[in-house]
Write a protein that holds these residues in place. Structure first.
Motif, mmCIF file in Angstrom:
data_model
loop_
_atom_site.group_PDB
_atom_site.id
_atom_site.type_symbol
_atom_site.label_atom_id
_atom_site.label_comp_id
_atom_site.label_asym_id
_atom_site.label_seq_id
_atom_site.Cartn_x
_atom_site.Cartn_y
_atom_site.Cartn_z
ATOM 1 N N UNK A 1 14.466 -0.142 5.023
ATOM 2 C CA UNK A 1 14.208 0.632 3.827
ATOM 3 C C UNK A 1 15.336 1.289 3.549
ATOM 4 N N UNK A 2 15.313 1.172 2.171
ATOM 5 C CA UNK A 2 16.357 1.340 1.177
ATOM 6 C C UNK A 2 17.298 3.704 1.280
ATOM 7 N N UNK A 3 16.047 4.399 1.110
ATOM 8 C CA UNK A 3 16.032 5.545 1.192
ATOM 9 C C UNK A 3 14.403 6.364 1.753
ATOM 10 N N UNK A 4 14.499 7.371 1.947
ATOM 11 C CA UNK A 4 13.322 8.099 2.475
ATOM 12 C C UNK A 4 13.750 9.831 1.691
ATOM 13 N N UNK B 1 2.850 8.761 7.901
ATOM 14 C CA UNK B 1 1.600 9.764 6.201
ATOM 15 C C UNK B 1 0.768 9.043 5.492
ATOM 16 N N UNK B 2 0.040 9.194 4.963
ATOM 17 C CA UNK B 2 -1.024 8.012 4.397
ATOM 18 C C UNK B 2 0.644 7.732 2.684
ATOM 19 N N UNK C 1 0.569 10.671 0.982
ATOM 20 C CA UNK C 1 -0.142 12.096 0.833
ATOM 21 C C UNK C 1 1.169 13.663 0.893
ATOM 22 N N UNK C 2 1.856 13.710 2.042
ATOM 23 C CA UNK C 2 2.473 14.730 2.313
ATOM 24 C C UNK C 2 3.627 14.991 1.283
ATOM 25 N N UNK C 3 3.943 14.267 0.026
ATOM 26 C CA UNK C 3 5.151 14.612 -0.964
ATOM 27 C C UNK C 3 6.068 13.825 -0.255
ATOM 28 N N UNK C 4 6.141 12.194 0.926
ATOM 29 C CA UNK C 4 7.297 11.366 0.576
ATOM 30 C C UNK C 4 7.589 10.180 -0.299
ATOM 31 N N UNK D 1 1.484 16.239 -2.835
ATOM 32 C CA UNK D 1 1.166 14.975 -2.407
ATOM 33 C C UNK D 1 1.868 14.068 -3.720
ATOM 34 N N UNK D 2 1.754 12.895 -3.782
ATOM 35 C CA UNK D 2 2.467 11.828 -4.627
ATOM 36 C C UNK D 2 1.331 11.651 -5.408
ATOM 37 N N UNK D 3 1.084 12.203 -6.438
ATOM 38 C CA UNK D 3 -0.345 10.745 -7.134
ATOM 39 C C UNK D 3 0.120 9.450 -7.726
ATOM 40 N N UNK D 4 0.790 9.348 -8.350
ATOM 41 C CA UNK D 4 1.362 8.284 -9.247
ATOM 42 C C UNK D 4 3.354 8.033 -9.162
#
Length: 121
Positions: A68-71, A37-38, A54-57, A78-81
């Protein structure tokens, strides 16, 4: 020839780092299938980098070793900040929600804070 493109592995969906990759038809076909994802935002604090996609991840990475600690892979807005805070990771989303995620990777609290996208924390 060689070119820079995002690195990916067919064995992992957690791929946001850049790597030097060799171009080939087969690799380009896999890239279309497993494209990560972007990344829309990022923040860091005390050895942790958090990225919002952008996909909320939301991904949290160790600066020291690049692991990677977690995902948090819920299909949400979508996550904007995103902000890394001593109590956890705070994220703002297109749908006006704020989420607090503990450093263990679980959602601690969620609140619908605004009717429009969250743009600053």
């Amino acid at each position: 020839g060689f070119q820079f493109k995002q690195h990916f592995s067919v064995f992992s969906q957690f791929t946001s780092d850049l790597a030097l990759a060799h171009c080939s038809t087969k690799q380009d076909e896999l890239w279309d299938i497993y494209a990560p994802p972007s990344i829309w935002c990022m923040d860091s604090l005390n050895g942790t980098v958090a990225v919002g996609c952008g996909n909320g991840q939301i991904e949290a990475w160790s600066i020291a070793n690049g692991s990677l600690k977690f995902c948090l892979c819920h299909e949400i807005s979508g996550v904007t900040v995103v902000r890394v805070h001593p109590v956890g990771i705070i994220s703002g989303h297109l749908d006006g929600y704020l989420h607090l995620i503990g450093h263990h990777g679980r959602m601690v609290h969620s609140v619908h804070a605004h009717s429009k996208p969250i743009s600053m924390l």
